[in-house]
Design a protein around this motif. Structure first.
Motif, PDB file in Angstrom:
ATOM      1  N   ILE A  88       0.842  -1.197   0.000  1.00 50.64           N
ATOM      2  CA  ILE A  88       0.000   0.000   0.000  1.00 50.64           C
ATOM      3  C   ILE A  88       0.877   1.246   0.000  1.00 50.64           C
ATOM      4  N   ASP A  89       1.902   1.232   0.839  1.00 53.16           N
ATOM      5  CA  ASP A  89       2.778   2.392   0.944  1.00 53.16           C
ATOM      6  C   ASP A  89       3.535   2.638  -0.361  1.00 53.16           C
ATOM      7  N   LYS A  90       4.012   1.572  -0.996  1.00 57.21           N
ATOM      8  CA  LYS A  90       4.793   1.711  -2.227  1.00 57.21           C
ATOM      9  C   LYS A  90       3.954   2.242  -3.389  1.00 57.21           C
ATOM     10  N   ALA A  91       2.631   2.082  -3.305  1.00 62.90           N
ATOM     11  CA  ALA A  91       1.768   2.575  -4.382  1.00 62.90           C
ATOM     12  C   ALA A  91       1.747   4.098  -4.432  1.00 62.90           C
ATOM     13  N   ILE A  93      -0.079   6.287  -2.713  1.00 64.14           N
ATOM     14  CA  ILE A  93      -1.324   6.986  -2.390  1.00 64.14           C
ATOM     15  C   ILE A  93      -1.326   7.298  -0.891  1.00 64.14           C
ATOM     16  N   PRO A  94      -1.440   8.552  -0.500  1.00 64.72           N
ATOM     17  CA  PRO A  94      -1.545   8.847   0.933  1.00 64.72           C
ATOM     18  C   PRO A  94      -2.747   8.117   1.534  1.00 64.72           C
ATOM     19  N   PHE A  95      -2.536   7.442   2.666  1.00 69.80           N
ATOM     20  CA  PHE A  95      -3.623   6.656   3.254  1.00 69.80           C
ATOM     21  C   PHE A  95      -3.714   6.877   4.747  1.00 69.80           C
ATOM     22  N   PHE A  96      -4.904   6.588   5.264  1.00 69.76           N
ATOM     23  CA  PHE A  96      -5.255   6.880   6.656  1.00 69.76           C
ATOM     24  C   PHE A  96      -5.995   5.672   7.206  1.00 69.76           C
ATOM     25  N   LEU A  97      -5.661   5.264   8.419  1.00 69.35           N
ATOM     26  CA  LEU A  97      -6.350   4.146   9.078  1.00 69.35           C
ATOM     27  C   LEU A  97      -7.429   4.673  10.012  1.00 69.35           C
ATOM     28  N   ASN A 103      -1.694  -3.328  14.515  1.00 70.14           N
ATOM     29  CA  ASN A 103      -1.342  -4.707  14.853  1.00 70.14           C
ATOM     30  C   ASN A 103      -1.934  -5.109  16.197  1.00 70.14           C
ATOM     31  N   GLN A 104      -1.720  -6.368  16.565  1.00 76.31           N
ATOM     32  CA  GLN A 104      -2.326  -6.915  17.777  1.00 76.31           C
ATOM     33  C   GLN A 104      -1.566  -6.550  19.041  1.00 76.31           C
ATOM     34  N   THR A 105      -0.389  -5.979  18.916  1.00 82.65           N
ATOM     35  CA  THR A 105       0.339  -5.510  20.095  1.00 82.65           C
ATOM     36  C   THR A 105      -0.276  -4.173  20.488  1.00 82.65           C
ATOM     37  N   LEU A 106      -1.393  -4.258  21.190  1.00 80.53           N
ATOM     38  CA  LEU A 106      -2.276  -3.104  21.342  1.00 80.53           C
ATOM     39  C   LEU A 106      -1.639  -1.945  22.085  1.00 80.53           C
ATOM     40  N   HIS A 107      -0.653  -2.224  22.936  1.00 81.45           N
ATOM     41  CA  HIS A 107      -0.015  -1.148  23.693  1.00 81.45           C
ATOM     42  C   HIS A 107       1.153  -0.523  22.931  1.00 81.45           C
ATOM     43  N   LEU A 108       1.490  -1.073  21.766  1.00 76.01           N
ATOM     44  CA  LEU A 108       2.635  -0.579  21.009  1.00 76.01           C
ATOM     45  C   LEU A 108       2.295  -0.568  19.522  1.00 76.01           C
ATOM     46  N   GLN A 109       1.993   0.609  19.005  1.00 76.02           N
ATOM     47  CA  GLN A 109       1.657   0.757  17.592  1.00 76.02           C
ATOM     48  C   GLN A 109       2.729   1.597  16.893  1.00 76.02           C
ATOM     49  N   PRO A 110       3.053   1.268  15.649  1.00 72.11           N
ATOM     50  CA  PRO A 110       4.049   2.063  14.917  1.00 72.11           C
ATOM     51  C   PRO A 110       3.522   3.458  14.614  1.00 72.11           C
ATOM     52  N   LYS A 111       4.440   4.370  14.392  1.00 72.38           N
ATOM     53  CA  LYS A 111       4.036   5.743  14.099  1.00 72.38           C
ATOM     54  C   LYS A 111       3.956   5.972  12.595  1.00 72.38           C
ATOM     55  N   PRO A 112       2.869   6.584  12.146  1.00 73.18           N
ATOM     56  CA  PRO A 112       2.770   6.927  10.725  1.00 73.18           C
ATOM     57  C   PRO A 112       3.873   7.895  10.311  1.00 73.18           C
ATOM     58  N   HIS A 116       6.552   3.791   6.926  1.00 76.65           N
ATOM     59  CA  HIS A 116       5.619   3.908   5.810  1.00 76.65           C
ATOM     60  C   HIS A 116       5.334   5.395   5.583  1.00 76.65           C
ATOM     61  N   LYS A 117       6.016   5.950   4.592  1.00 75.15           N
ATOM     62  CA  LYS A 117       6.003   7.401   4.368  1.00 75.15           C
ATOM     63  C   LYS A 117       4.645   7.940   3.954  1.00 75.15           C
ATOM     64  N   HIS A 118       3.850   7.115   3.264  1.00 67.90           N
ATOM     65  CA  HIS A 118       2.560   7.601   2.764  1.00 67.90           C
ATOM     66  C   HIS A 118       1.404   7.328   3.728  1.00 67.90           C
ATOM     67  N   TRP A 119       1.715   6.690   4.843  1.00 61.59           N
ATOM     68  CA  TRP A 119       0.714   6.485   5.887  1.00 61.59           C
ATOM     69  C   TRP A 119       0.629   7.778   6.701  1.00 61.59           C
ATOM     70  N   LEU A 120      -0.446   8.517   6.505  1.00 63.92           N
ATOM     71  CA  LEU A 120      -0.568   9.839   7.113  1.00 63.92           C
ATOM     72  C   LEU A 120      -0.910   9.785   8.590  1.00 63.92           C
ATOM     73  N   GLY A 121      -1.780   8.849   8.968  1.00 55.37           N
ATOM     74  CA  GLY A 121      -2.208   8.839  10.354  1.00 55.37           C
ATOM     75  C   GLY A 121      -3.288   7.812  10.619  1.00 55.37           C
TER      76      GLY A 121
END
Length: 345
Positions: A88-91, A93-97, A103-112, A116-121
């Motif tokens: 998705i990131d390589k395509a 297109i700026p994207f938003f979740l 992921n399932q590690t609910l207390h630790l999520q990666p930062k947009p 992943h440069k196109h993951w805005l937030g």
């Protein structure tokens, strides 16, 4: 604007209200449409019909389009998108979740905007707060009588279900006399709680509360409890604000409903709209946001919410009043139906 921003929202649920998992995802689409119309956003919505493989396929089809949208609004249902996040990131297109965590590690999520440069937030409703709030409403409804709970979780996979159960257990820790008699996954469906509730009430006759992680399961449990021929009243509360939940609440059959999170896609569109026009949401809560979007509607305050929860005419609200592009003086987003109604947007 001559060229409105084009957003594709891939809804993991059903398009039609007539489905076994309730009104949540159809309502999410209807609300997002109302916001998009107000902000002149070209919104395209595709539905995965609760099928993880279809969800992945819909995303991959968008990535292959020669004419790509300005933004993708995605829901990582059952973490189905995590394996294809790199693609998705390589395509480009700026994207938003929205709605679910990465992921399932609910207390630790990666930062947009890092790996992943196109993951805005991301905008994720605080599901632990929802489960906690629901349990607190139920336990305190007994006015000191010992609480004995039956709980229907959504499933054993999605972050929404896991966190709501975590909130339930946190509330139980605050009330040592309250006991969780039985918990089972209802798979977000009406039929499973309807079928299982009578037998569970017979097996555990001291159950006096039913906690349901969504509206379809709460209504199924309500139907099942009436079929059990139990003389003792069981207070039932659920999460969603489905139309049938609100009707049951008005009739006194349901004790409470916690909801408002179906609006997350609409709130996300406001954040993307402002970002598109140079007002980055990162300055108001960061790139990865978890907000207490949920509100509890009970028999005591239902009249405050009925003007829109009864009609579902979401277009009657003015969403431009919530946008920083239209209101440069606005410092903080107010993503709450209750606040929206009180402020008169």
């Amino acid at each position: 604007m001559a060229n409105p921003m084009h957003v594709v929202f891939i809804n993991p649920g059903h398009a039609n209200l007539d489905n076994p998992t309730g009104h949540f995802w159809p309502e999410a689409s209807r609300f997002a449409h109302a916001v998009a119309e107000d902000l002149d956003i070209q919104l395209e919505i595709l539905h995965a019909e609760r099928n993880a493989f279809r969800l992945q396929a819909l995303v991959q089809d968008i990535l292959k389009r020669p004419q790509k949208p300005d933004y993708l609004l995605l829901v990582n249902e059952r973490f189905a998108l995590t394996p294809i996040f790199d693609a998705i990131d390589k395509a480009g297109i700026p994207f938003f979740l929205a709605y679910n965590h990465y992921n399932q590690t609910l207390h630790l999520q990666p930062k947009p905007r890092q790996t992943h440069k196109h993951w805005l937030g991301a905008l994720v409703p605080d599901n632990e707060f929802a489960g906690y709030q629901l349990a607190k409403k139920l336990i305190t409804s007994l006015k000191g009588e010992p609480a004995r709970l039956l709980a229907f979780s959504g499933d054993d996979v999605t972050s929404a279900s896991l966190l709501r159960v975590k909130g339930l257990k946190r509330a139980l820790q605050e009330h040592p006399s309250a006991k969780l008699q039985y918990i089972m996954p209802g798979e977000w469906r009406y039929d499973i709680p309807q079928q299982r509730t009578p037998g569970l009430l017979r097996r555990h006759p001291d159950i006096n509360l039913i906690w349901a992680a969504n509206g379809a399961m709460g209504l199924g449990a309500l139907k099942g409890s009436t079929q059990s021929l139990r003389l003792q009243k069981v207070n039932i509360a659920s999460i969603n604000w489905d139309q049938d939940e609100i009707t049951a609440l008005q009739n006194g059959d349901l004790y409470a409903s916690v909801g408002g999170h179906f609006m997350t896609a609409g709130w996300s569109l406001i954040m993307l709209y402002d970002y598109h026009h140079g007002r980055d949401f990162i300055d108001d809560g960061g790139s990865y946001q978890q907000r207490k979007i949920f509100e509890a509607v009970t028999r005591d305050n239902i009249q405050d919410y009925l003007p829109v929860l009864q009609t579902r005419q979401w277009q009657q609200l003015d969403y431009r009043g919530m946008s920083k592009t239209y209101n440069p003086e606005l410092k903080n987003y107010q993503f709450s139906l209750g606040k929206t109604l009180r402020l008169g947007y």
